[in-house]
Design a protein around this motif. Structure first.
Motif, PDB file in Angstrom:
ATOM      1  N   GLY A 169      51.915  24.617  58.477  1.00  0.00           N
ATOM      2  CA  GLY A 169      50.613  24.201  57.974  1.00  0.00           C
ATOM      3  C   GLY A 169      50.437  24.613  56.524  1.00  0.00           C
ATOM      4  N   HIS A 170      49.710  23.771  55.774  1.00  0.00           N
ATOM      5  CA  HIS A 170      49.431  24.078  54.364  1.00  0.00           C
ATOM      6  C   HIS A 170      48.329  23.146  53.865  1.00  0.00           C
ATOM      7  N   ASN A 171      47.363  23.735  53.182  1.00  0.00           N
ATOM      8  CA  ASN A 171      46.291  22.950  52.542  1.00  0.00           C
ATOM      9  C   ASN A 171      45.627  21.949  53.495  1.00  0.00           C
ATOM     10  N   GLY A 172      45.255  22.399  54.689  1.00  0.00           N
ATOM     11  CA  GLY A 172      44.534  21.534  55.615  1.00  0.00           C
ATOM     12  C   GLY A 172      45.397  20.542  56.364  1.00  0.00           C
ATOM     13  N   LYS A 173      46.715  20.656  56.221  1.00  0.00           N
ATOM     14  CA  LYS A 173      47.629  19.717  56.867  1.00  0.00           C
ATOM     15  C   LYS A 173      48.618  20.491  57.737  1.00  0.00           C
ATOM     16  N   LEU A 174      48.813  20.035  58.974  1.00  0.00           N
ATOM     17  CA  LEU A 174      49.790  20.623  59.881  1.00  0.00           C
ATOM     18  C   LEU A 174      50.857  19.573  60.138  1.00  0.00           C
ATOM     19  N   TYR A 232      52.833  17.669  72.756  1.00  0.00           N
ATOM     20  CA  TYR A 232      52.026  17.139  71.650  1.00  0.00           C
ATOM     21  C   TYR A 232      50.528  17.281  71.914  1.00  0.00           C
ATOM     22  N   TRP A 233      50.107  17.136  73.150  1.00  0.00           N
ATOM     23  CA  TRP A 233      48.692  17.341  73.484  1.00  0.00           C
ATOM     24  C   TRP A 233      48.263  18.743  73.050  1.00  0.00           C
ATOM     25  N   ILE A 248      45.915  22.667  69.088  1.00  0.00           N
ATOM     26  CA  ILE A 248      46.045  23.774  68.120  1.00  0.00           C
ATOM     27  C   ILE A 248      45.573  23.323  66.740  1.00  0.00           C
ATOM     28  N   ALA A 249      45.991  22.140  66.334  1.00  0.00           N
ATOM     29  CA  ALA A 249      45.600  21.609  65.024  1.00  0.00           C
ATOM     30  C   ALA A 249      44.079  21.516  64.902  1.00  0.00           C
ATOM     31  N   ILE A 250      43.431  21.059  65.952  1.00  0.00           N
ATOM     32  CA  ILE A 250      41.967  20.943  65.949  1.00  0.00           C
ATOM     33  C   ILE A 250      41.324  22.331  65.926  1.00  0.00           C
ATOM     34  N   GLU A 251      41.809  23.216  66.780  1.00  0.00           N
ATOM     35  CA  GLU A 251      41.246  24.574  66.847  1.00  0.00           C
ATOM     36  C   GLU A 251      41.373  25.321  65.521  1.00  0.00           C
ATOM     37  N   LYS A 252      42.440  25.048  64.792  1.00  0.00           N
ATOM     38  CA  LYS A 252      42.662  25.728  63.511  1.00  0.00           C
ATOM     39  C   LYS A 252      42.081  24.933  62.330  1.00  0.00           C
ATOM     40  N   PHE A 308      47.217  15.794  60.619  1.00  0.00           N
ATOM     41  CA  PHE A 308      48.407  16.148  61.377  1.00  0.00           C
ATOM     42  C   PHE A 308      49.498  15.161  61.010  1.00  0.00           C
ATOM     43  N   ASP A 309      50.602  15.669  60.497  1.00  0.00           N
ATOM     44  CA  ASP A 309      51.744  14.851  60.088  1.00  0.00           C
ATOM     45  C   ASP A 309      52.782  14.883  61.207  1.00  0.00           C
TER      46      ASP A 309
END
Length: 166
Positions: A51-56, A77-78, A83-87, A92-93
């Motif tokens: 993750g970096h600058n708002g992107k995972l 992936y679910w 995790i991406a949402i919680e953080k 998400f790339d």
């Protein structure tokens, strides 16, 4: 690493070294993590996240093929998207895919939007653009042999080969 190296061997692709991943984790302690899907306590799917600058992003992910009918990839992936949402990541790339590949279809079903990536080559005028993919018949024999090698051999030789691939 075990799941990833098995999957890469089964794809016919040389694997990065365990040290390569350890260095990324060491260098980017706060930005990287490994997601593991387990079945009866044993790893059957993995995703390496940075993750970096708002992107995972997930540059590397693998599942053990024999468990794919159980939807391990979907489960993995679910939970990664959760995790991406919680953080609070804004983007998400899903990583790169070839046009019309099964991996692209998988990513689109999650709402992924394709973004064209351009590759530039500095070649001699008489040279053709190299084709580095599994569909190139030039590599077909090597890929098929690699798939049959013992895992220990692919882990030993893979890192020396993969560092020379684009």
């Amino acid at each position: 690493y075990h799941v990833f190296s098995i999957n890469m061997r089964d794809l016919g692709t040389p694997v990065y070294s365990k040290r390569f991943f350890a260095e990324i984790l060491k260098t980017f302690k706060q930005e990287s993590l490994i997601a593991v899907a387990r079945l009866s306590g044993k790893p059957v799917g993995v995703g390496f996240l940075i993750g970096h600058n708002g992107k995972l992003e997930i540059p590397w992910a693998s599942t053990l093929r024999k468990f794919n009918p159980l939807g391990i990839n979907m489960f993995l992936y679910w939970n990664i998207l959760k995790i991406a949402i919680e953080k609070n990541y804004q983007i998400f790339d899903f990583g790169r895919s070839s046009k019309d590949a099964g991996t692209l279809k998988f990513k689109k079903q999650w709402g992924g939007q394709p973004l064209q990536l351009n590759w530039y080559y500095d070649l001699e005028p008489s040279c053709d653009i190299p084709v580095f993919n599994h569909k190139n018949v030039k590599y077909e024999a090597a890929i098929n042999i690699w798939k049959k090698l013992p895992l220990g051999i692919t882990r030993l030789l893979g890192p020396h080969i993969v560092k020379n691939l684009p």
